[in-house]
Design an enzyme around this catalytic site. Structure first.
Site, PDB file in Angstrom:
ATOM      1  N   PHE A  73       6.452   5.027  -4.959  1.00  0.00           N
ATOM      2  CA  PHE A  73       5.989   5.889  -6.048  1.00  0.00           C
ATOM      3  C   PHE A  73       7.183   6.201  -6.938  1.00  0.00           C
ATOM      4  O   PHE A  73       8.319   6.214  -6.461  1.00  0.00           O
ATOM      5  CB  PHE A  73       5.407   7.197  -5.487  1.00  0.00           C
ATOM      6  CG  PHE A  73       4.094   6.986  -4.797  1.00  0.00           C
ATOM      7  CD1 PHE A  73       2.901   7.076  -5.502  1.00  0.00           C
ATOM      8  CD2 PHE A  73       4.042   6.664  -3.453  1.00  0.00           C
ATOM      9  CE1 PHE A  73       1.686   6.845  -4.884  1.00  0.00           C
ATOM     10  CE2 PHE A  73       2.828   6.435  -2.821  1.00  0.00           C
ATOM     11  CZ  PHE A  73       1.650   6.525  -3.539  1.00  0.00           C
ATOM     12  N   SER A  94       0.840  -1.198   0.000  1.00  0.00           N
ATOM     13  CA  SER A  94       0.000   0.000   0.000  1.00  0.00           C
ATOM     14  C   SER A  94       0.873   1.244   0.000  1.00  0.00           C
ATOM     15  O   SER A  94       2.076   1.170   0.258  1.00  0.00           O
ATOM     16  CB  SER A  94      -0.900   0.010   1.242  1.00  0.00           C
ATOM     17  OG  SER A  94      -0.152   0.474   2.345  1.00  0.00           O
ATOM     18  N   LYS A  95       0.237   2.369  -0.272  1.00  0.00           N
ATOM     19  CA  LYS A  95       1.044   3.584  -0.349  1.00  0.00           C
ATOM     20  C   LYS A  95       1.623   3.956   1.019  1.00  0.00           C
ATOM     21  O   LYS A  95       2.656   4.611   1.102  1.00  0.00           O
ATOM     22  CB  LYS A  95       0.265   4.735  -0.956  1.00  0.00           C
ATOM     23  CG  LYS A  95      -1.019   5.107  -0.266  1.00  0.00           C
ATOM     24  CD  LYS A  95      -1.709   6.210  -1.053  1.00  0.00           C
ATOM     25  CE  LYS A  95      -2.982   6.650  -0.368  1.00  0.00           C
ATOM     26  NZ  LYS A  95      -3.684   7.677  -1.138  1.00  0.00           N
ATOM     27  N   ARG A  96       0.978   3.477   2.072  1.00  0.00           N
ATOM     28  CA  ARG A  96       1.488   3.767   3.420  1.00  0.00           C
ATOM     29  C   ARG A  96       2.719   2.917   3.763  1.00  0.00           C
ATOM     30  O   ARG A  96       3.477   3.252   4.656  1.00  0.00           O
ATOM     31  CB  ARG A  96       0.414   3.518   4.477  1.00  0.00           C
ATOM     32  CG  ARG A  96      -0.871   4.260   4.224  1.00  0.00           C
ATOM     33  CD  ARG A  96      -0.896   5.623   4.894  1.00  0.00           C
ATOM     34  NE  ARG A  96      -2.029   6.381   4.419  1.00  0.00           N
ATOM     35  CZ  ARG A  96      -1.973   7.578   3.844  1.00  0.00           C
ATOM     36  NH1 ARG A  96      -0.811   8.192   3.690  1.00  0.00           N
ATOM     37  NH2 ARG A  96      -3.059   8.189   3.423  1.00  0.00           N
ATOM     38  N   ASP A  97       2.869   1.789   3.074  1.00  0.00           N
ATOM     39  CA  ASP A  97       4.024   0.926   3.372  1.00  0.00           C
ATOM     40  C   ASP A  97       5.338   1.649   3.144  1.00  0.00           C
ATOM     41  O   ASP A  97       6.326   1.384   3.819  1.00  0.00           O
ATOM     42  CB  ASP A  97       3.988  -0.339   2.496  1.00  0.00           C
ATOM     43  CG  ASP A  97       2.910  -1.295   2.947  1.00  0.00           C
ATOM     44  OD1 ASP A  97       2.624  -1.309   4.159  1.00  0.00           O
ATOM     45  OD2 ASP A  97       2.340  -1.994   2.098  1.00  0.00           O
TER      46      ASP A  97
END
Ligand code: GLU
Length: 512
Positions: free
Chosen positions: A276, A264-267
């Site tokens: 990203f 996930s982007k929070r990882d």
């Protein structure tokens, strides 16, 4: 394969996740392999989720990765416009066609009514209310209301949506290139909204109309879209386009480095790694993310790494240029199993690419980093520096981090080693070494080495007595490329100046 036309169709709802870049890459590879066309389509029909800057981020990320679209917004092509918000009339036209052919209907249920119904269902223990064939007759729509009533509501300007009339009791099957035959029971499918109250299409409607009009041959996208495919197949069928339906390939999930769950982007923030392609500055710190580019990755390494997240050539070869990937890529070799986002592997790729790059190219790449630190080395100096350092870095900024002393004095000395190796009584001998080096007419690696060795012989010293001290004096650390080569590059004057200063500094360090 002929007439391959593929599209990367991101929604500009924020930064493009690295998984999106992989999707773009696979589409690109297939297109290039078959002399086809790689299209960028911006799916911006959800105005509520639109994020300014996201589209330019997507373009910049693709450009950085070398994945230049052949058609797209700002690029042109015969099938534009390529932004869905500019294609509204088309979707309306085809949605009306579906109403006329009886495959879709007007629905007047207000959001409040739908919420109330959902609540009522919950109370009965049904937490999963679906607007589908089992309830559609009970709802407010053109199927349950009389023709006159429907007409009256439409002419009164009452807001409405248009929904797909999903057939009952059917098995909807689709042949996926990655997963084989995938079947859905139509009774499980809701009557998806095709056109929203604001006159905008939903993703499903716009996506199908555009894939058809843009003559898309293959839909290559993430696994999360697999469940939507049943609706898409029904839409193709209902519009009479089944013969033109593209082939589907749903890419495996990208998993966290631990292999447990979806990346996930929070990882990224949690693990201190980029997920990203480029830095993204959100409205607040939680929505800001570091990028592979700013981390110091080479885009060739990123492409190579991403290519292997779900695909492999079936051979031992791991290093593939983009051209080689185009050559080797094969949809049939995409795996079903989730692919672990192994950041160490990404680092390994980056090292391999940096090591294999010629010094001139490396110098040009890192020059801005060095200049940002206030230094303007000559090309020759920088190229030689790159040659000496390239096996000692993982990321581009490491050239500075690990080799800044080629441009300025050491910031600190490795005191722990000094305490073991330096004694004030060595000073006289090291002063002599300094003088002998300064007297060298040929300040080249080999001559420097010879002189240091002669000095060692005269004083019955070993490498271990001399080199660590020289190194620390010149660079602050005991790690680095060949010391003699380093001295040659620094030049006799700079070496002499640093030795003079360091010896004085060493005397102030308390040695045991
Ligand atoms: N707009 C969708 C997305 O954001 C496209 C999915 C698809 O490729 O059909 O990923």
């Amino acid at each position: 394969m002929e007439n391959v036309r593929v599209r990367f169709a991101p929604s500009p709802t924020g930064a493009l996740h690295i998984g999106g870049v992989r999707t773009a890459l696979y589409n690109y590879l297939l297109a290039k392999k078959h002399g086809g066309t790689f299209i960028l389509r911006i799916e911006d029909t959800d105005q509520t989720r639109y994020v300014p800057g996201a589209e330019s981020y997507i373009l910049e990320a693709l450009a950085w990765c070398g994945l230049q679209p052949d058609e797209g917004p700002g690029i042109g092509g015969d099938y534009g416009p390529y932004r869905q918000s500019e294609r509204k009339e088309l979707y309306q036209k085809y949605t009306l066609q579906l109403i006329e052919s009886g495959h879709a209907y007007y629905a007047f249920d207000t959001p409040e009514e739908l919420d109330a119904r959902r609540e009522a269902e919950k109370e009965k223990g049904n937490h999963n209310f679906k607007y589908d064939g089992s309830v559609r007759e009970e709802m407010n729509n053109s199927l349950s209301l009389s023709k006159e009533e429907t007409q009256a509501r439409l002419s009164s300007g009452e807001p409405y949506t248009i929904r797909l009339k999903v057939p009952r009791d059917e098995i909807v099957s689709v042949k996926d290139i990655v997963r084989g035959e995938v079947s859905f029971q139509s009774n499980e499918l809701d009557d998806k909204i095709l056109l929203k109250g604001d006159g905008m299409p939903t993703y499903h409607m716009a996506n199908i109309v555009d894939d058809y009009l843009m003559k898309i041959s293959h839909v290559i996208r993430g696994e999360e879209w697999l469940s939507s495919t049943a609706h898409h197949v029904l839409l193709y069928r209902s519009l009479g386009w089944e013969a033109q339906m593209p082939q589907f390939a749903h890419l495996p999930l990208i998993l966290k480095p631990s292999g447990k769950g979806k990346l996930s982007k929070r990882d990224g923030a949690k693990l201190g790694i980029p997920v990203f392609p480029l830095d993204w500055e959100g409205d607040n710190p939680e929505d800001s993310f570091p990028g592979f580019r700013e981390f110091g990755f080479d885009p060739r390494a990123v492409d190579n790494f991403l290519a292997f997240l779900g695909w492999n050539p079936g051979t031992e070869q791991e290093i593939f240029s983009l051209e080689e990937l185009v050559e080797a890529f094969d949809l049939q070799k995409i795996g079903k199993a989730g692919a672990k986002f192994d950041f160490d592997k990404a680092k390994w790729y980056n090292q391999q690419y940096i090591m294999a790059t010629d010094n001139k190219t490396l110098a040009a790449t890192i020059r801005p980093l060095i200049e940002a630190k206030g230094h303007q080395p000559s090309d020759a100096y920088l190229e030689r520096f790159c040659g000496m350092m390239k096996e000692r870095v993982v990321f581009y900024p490491d050239f500075w981090e690990n080799g800044y002393y080629f441009f300025e004095e050491a910031k600190e000395y490795d005191e722990k080693t000094l305490r073991k190796k330096w004694k004030p009584e060595f000073r006289a001998a090291f002063d002599e070494l300094r003088q002998r080096l300064q007297g060298l007419s040929d300040y080249q690696e080999a001559a420097i080495k010879k002189e240091v060795e002669a000095f060692m012989a005269d004083h019955e010293m070993k490498y271990g007595d001399v080199l660590p001290i020289l190194r620390i004096a010149l660079s602050g650390t005991t790690k680095g490329p060949s010391i003699f080569e380093m001295m040659e590059l620094l030049g006799s004057e700079e070496v002499d100046r640093r030795l003079g200063k360091a010896y004085a500094d060493f005397d102030t360090i308390k040695t045991s």
